[in-house]
Design an enzyme around this catalytic site. Structure first.
Site, PDB file in Angstrom:
ATOM      1  N   GLU A  33     -13.784   2.792  -2.397  1.00 48.75           N
ATOM      2  CA  GLU A  33     -13.889   4.292  -2.264  1.00 48.75           C
ATOM      3  C   GLU A  33     -15.486   4.761  -2.814  1.00 48.75           C
ATOM      4  OE1 GLU A  33     -11.738   2.805  -4.006  1.00 48.75           O
ATOM      5  OE2 GLU A  33      -9.768   3.996  -4.587  1.00 48.75           O
ATOM      6  N   TYR A  82      -8.944  -0.776 -14.920  1.00 46.85           N
ATOM      7  CA  TYR A  82      -8.437   0.552 -14.107  1.00 46.85           C
ATOM      8  C   TYR A  82      -8.103   1.638 -14.926  1.00 46.85           C
ATOM      9  CZ  TYR A  82      -7.216   3.820 -10.302  1.00 46.85           C
ATOM     10  OH  TYR A  82      -7.156   4.784  -9.509  1.00 46.85           O
ATOM     11  N   ARG A 128      -6.820   4.855 -14.695  1.00 51.42           N
ATOM     12  CA  ARG A 128      -5.601   5.390 -14.531  1.00 51.42           C
ATOM     13  C   ARG A 128      -4.391   4.598 -14.648  1.00 51.42           C
ATOM     14  NH1 ARG A 128      -8.918   7.509 -10.225  1.00 51.42           N
ATOM     15  NH2 ARG A 128      -9.902   9.313 -10.897  1.00 51.42           N
ATOM     16  N   HIS A 173       0.644  -3.307 -14.424  1.00 51.13           N
ATOM     17  CA  HIS A 173      -0.548  -2.471 -14.513  1.00 51.13           C
ATOM     18  C   HIS A 173      -0.989  -2.708 -16.053  1.00 51.13           C
ATOM     19  CE1 HIS A 173      -0.123   0.374 -11.020  1.00 51.13           C
ATOM     20  NE2 HIS A 173      -0.263  -0.938 -10.570  1.00 51.13           N
ATOM     21  N   ASP A 216      -8.309   1.670  -4.839  1.00 48.48           N
ATOM     22  CA  ASP A 216      -7.582   1.645  -6.049  1.00 48.48           C
ATOM     23  C   ASP A 216      -6.051   1.299  -5.788  1.00 48.48           C
ATOM     24  OD1 ASP A 216      -9.939   2.244  -7.125  1.00 48.48           O
ATOM     25  OD2 ASP A 216      -9.530   4.376  -7.621  1.00 48.48           O
ATOM     26  N   ASP A 233      -3.256   2.484  -6.870  1.00 50.51           N
ATOM     27  CA  ASP A 233      -2.306   3.493  -7.358  1.00 50.51           C
ATOM     28  C   ASP A 233      -1.927   4.323  -5.933  1.00 50.51           C
ATOM     29  OD1 ASP A 233      -4.532   5.016  -6.663  1.00 50.51           O
ATOM     30  OD2 ASP A 233      -4.754   5.555  -8.828  1.00 50.51           O
ATOM     31  N   GLU A 277      -2.646   7.151  -4.839  1.00 48.69           N
ATOM     32  CA  GLU A 277      -3.982   7.922  -4.223  1.00 48.69           C
ATOM     33  C   GLU A 277      -4.893   6.639  -3.510  1.00 48.69           C
ATOM     34  OE1 GLU A 277      -4.800  11.775  -3.558  1.00 48.69           O
ATOM     35  OE2 GLU A 277      -3.604  11.019  -5.040  1.00 48.69           O
TER      36      GLU A 277
END
Length: 766
Positions: free
Chosen positions: A9, A284, A286, A329, A82, A84, A86
């Protein structure tokens, strides 16, 4: 086709990953989402399974072409966004926009940017998880349906430019409800009795009555009863408390701790955490999990033993409270526990140290605290005093936070039956406290408790409600309040009055008038949208989609079946319109009505005289600390004393006024803020002139060079260096430019060469 292309990203992430890959790899950045729903149309085919129409973002068109070329030349494309929803959606959009060949496209994922994690990701590629993609699509479509359908109704019923959102409107409701609870709160007073008791030479024991006394007469009576009383230790209770460390950080707990300990806003904390992650220093950022991997536990143990010794290590595993947390996670933790310092940037290092301390402490021994509670009897009363003292016996995990036991403050030797001398006795009036205003951190905690939103949405939601003018983060001074104090002096009760500041607020979240109005309208017409339980239920449904337990289109259909009729009803001409105007009473001087209202042009204001009167009504803006729904006639009349003429300067009148952002003076169509020291009601001519001259002088220092032929072009000193200012825009000066040699011609050339201002447009994907 000699290399494998890895797409991530961000450029920083790309740079970090490149360090761990060999010569056979190239790493490119897509700079986040490259496709989205267009801004100026619904772009959702409701009748055909809520099919969205995506477009490539205008600012990504050139990048998409470069990525297409790079993918054509690569023998394999690895999507490393990432791990997740998104990130999964970004990878899927890349496959669509770049028209990637499925046979040579793989998805890899990792939750820390380390050599080991990258190698493991390359060894275990997978397909794109369409369940995660569909959960993200469902959220995006749902939010578009809510915002696109409700916003025009708000424009029609209240004010153009307003917006609503599925999560943002609930966050605003929380803040509005808290503000109204504070306004409705009625404080109750009582008296807190404190005593200073002598134990021995130069040793004083601070004690407090175990109960509050409800009124002044009772407080005075108690103090009087203590004249000549004997104070005796009735009971000594010594206990050892065990204080355990908190779990490692999740997204929400990191945001809360960064706010409370470092003063960082939620968005700043996440921005810095993102940098630490992309630089490879933390996992990470989030996550709603408190889980630590075996490798992390081993690292933590090794570091604790090396720094503190074996007595300080106690292995722990934490169970995540969130039912939707993904235990695969990890919590937010350092990638290398042995590294205490990772950045020369003070802000980054402070946040990293917070993460390091929390993760380290979670694997350390509990602290031991010796607590002594002393119960003190009064010979003339059935009431008791109590004194409490704590001393750290074993620091345990507190050592990670660099706690030190208080040196030289040993507990006095006490015994049951011991007599104490009375040095001071005081009864101080105190008041019950209203509910606390939300800070960004406490709002995050409440959203998490209610199940509203997920780790990736907290910071954007809080930023959005501020950007759209529904919420202000503000510091306000509070008001003075008198309270009574009674003391015992030479056998007599002596009273006095003192003042305290109450209601002061620092960096708290306040609703605006528009938030109150919009919230009431949404409560009336769209109760589901502002219902905490309903919003949490939607989040659960999105989680079920991600887990392949729910069809995303069926979920949207169920929502829209109840939502669509509400839209039709709200658009009806005779439906409820929120009250945006109140009559407060009559002006005693003129007999004219005094109104408080929200003007579509000027915002919240008070008005003297009716709109249909022959004479133009007088108006004054309502400061952001007051609200249309609660402002009083007295407050309004005070505001209507403004604007006032302060005096003449340079042949023109200086006008003092209060706007939405505070008091100011106006002179020659320029505005000068009065700040906190001066008042628009009392400022004198000489003070106003001095203020105007000082600001003129400060502005003059910003101008580095002017040009006689083109006075609207100036070289100015800004926060980030010298720049070119024109009547239409500011132009950046290239690094290394010799400012002394900049003449009008070269400035005009720079202006002509400057790129046009970016416009947010979208181009449809074929």
């Amino acid at each position: 086709m000699s290399y494998k292309l890895v797409i991530v990203e961000s450029p920083v992430k790309a740079t970090t990953i490149s360090k761990y890959l060999g010569a056979g790899y190239q790493v490119a950045s897509c700079n986040g989402h490259i496709r989205d729903l267009p801004q100026k149309e619904l772009a959702i085919d409701v009748k055909n399974g809520f099919k969205p129409t995506y477009v490539i973002n205008t600012d990504k068109l050139g990048l998409v072409e470069k990525l297409k070329k790079a993918t054509h030349e690569a023998k394999e494309v690895l999507l490393a966004t990432d791990d997740d929803r998104e990130g999964e959606a970004i990878s899927w959009h890349l496959t669509q926009a770049l028209k990637l060949d499925q046979a040579r496209t793989k998805r890899i994922f990792f939750r820390e940017i380390t050599k080991q994690a990258i190698k493991q990701a390359l060894d275990h590629p997978r397909e794109i998880d369409m369940d995660l993609v569909n959960a993200q699509q469902a959220r995006r479509v749902l939010d578009r349906l809510v915002g696109y359908d409700i916003s025009p109704i708000l424009w029609k019923k209240i004010k153009t430019g307003l917006s609503a959102g599925r999560v943002q409107s609930v966050a605003v409701k929380l803040i509005v409800d808290k503000q109204r609870a504070i306004q409705a709160f009625v404080p109750v007073s009582g008296f807190r009795v404190r005593a200073a008791l002598g134990v021995g030479k130069d040793i004083v024991l601070d004690a407090e009555l175990t109960e509050r006394i409800g009124d002044a007469e009772g407080a005075k009576s108690f103090l009087q009863s203590c004249v000549g009383a004997v104070f005796t230790i009735k009971e000594l209770k010594k206990t050892t408390l065990t204080r355990k460390p908190s779990a490692p950080f999740t997204t929400s707990t990191l945001q809360q701790e960064a706010s409370q300990k470092l003063g960082y806003s939620v968005s700043r904390a996440m921005r810095l955490a993102q940098q630490l992650y992309e630089q490879g220093h933390i996992t990470y950022m989030r996550t709603d999990s408190t889980y630590l991997a075996k490798e992390a536990l081993a690292q933590a143990k090794k570091t604790i033993l090396a720094i503190y010794g074996p007595d300080y290590h106690t292995p722990r595993s934490y169970v995540t409270k969130s039912a939707t947390a993904q235990e695969a996670h990890e919590a937010i933790r350092p990638t290398r526990f042995s590294a205490e310092v990772v950045s020369e940037d003070a802000s980054l290092q402070r946040l990293y140290k917070l993460i390091w301390q929390r993760a380290m402490a979670s694997q350390m021994t509990a602290a031991k605290i010796d607590k002594t509670t002393t119960l003190i009897g009064i010979s003339t009363s059935e009431k008791n005093l109590v004194s409490q003292a704590e001393i750290i016996a074993f620091k345990g995990f507190l050592a990670a936070y660099q706690y030190e036991a208080e040196a030289g403050k040993a507990s006095p030797k006490l015994a049951v039956g011991q007599l104490l001398s009375l040095n001071d006795l005081e009864a101080k009036e105190c008041f019950t406290k209203p509910p606390s205003l939300y800070t960004e951190a406490s709002l995050v905690r409440r959203l998490e408790e209610e199940g509203i939103g997920r780790p990736s949405t907290y910071a954007p939601t809080i930023s959005t409600i501020q950007q759209r003018g529904y919420v202000i983060k503000d510091t306000r001074p509070g008001k003075l309040r008198s309270y009574r104090v009674f003391t015992l002096e030479k056998g007599k009760v002596v009273g006095r009055k003192e003042e305290e500041n109450f209601g002061a607020a620092k960096n708290k979240l306040f609703p605006t008038d528009m938030a109150l109005v919009v919230n009431d309208f949404l409560n009336e017409h769209f109760a589901d949208i502002t219902n905490y339980q309903f919003t949490a239920h939607v989040e659960t449904k999105l989680d079920e989609i991600a887990q392949n337990k729910q069809n995303w289109q069926a979920m949207l259909s169920e929502f829209y079946q109840s939502f669509s009729p509400q839209i039709v009803k709200a658009l009806a001409p005779n439906t409820y319109t929120p009250v945006t105007i109140r009559e407060l009473g009559k002006d005693p001087k003129t007999g004219k009505p005094v109104l408080a209202r929200i003007s579509k042009r000027y915002g919240p204001l008070v008005q003297l005289g009716a709109m249909d009167a022959d004479e133009k009504p007088r108006i004054a803006s309502i400061p952001k600390s007051q609200f249309v729904e609660s402002i009083t006639l007295k407050d309004a009349l005070k505001l209507l004393e403004l604007p006032r003429e302060v005096g003449d300067f340079e042949g023109e009148v200086i006008i003092a006024q209060i706007g939405r952002y505070g008091p100011y003076v106006k002179h020659q169509n320029r505005f000068y803020s009065l700040g906190k020291e001066l008042s628009a009601y009392t400022i004198k001519l000489e003070e106003a002139v001095a203020l105007i001259k000082a600001q003129r002088e400060a502005e003059a220092k910003k101008i580095v060079k002017t040009f006689q032929k083109e006075p609207l072009i100036q070289l100015c000193q800004g926060r980030w260096g010298v720049y070119l200012k024109t009547s239409e825009r500011n132009v950046k000066i290239p690094k290394g430019t010799d400012l002394e040699k900049l003449n009008l011609e070269s400035c005009l050339a720079l202006i002509d060469q400057a790129p046009a201002a970016k416009r947010k447009r979208a181009t449809k994907q074929s």
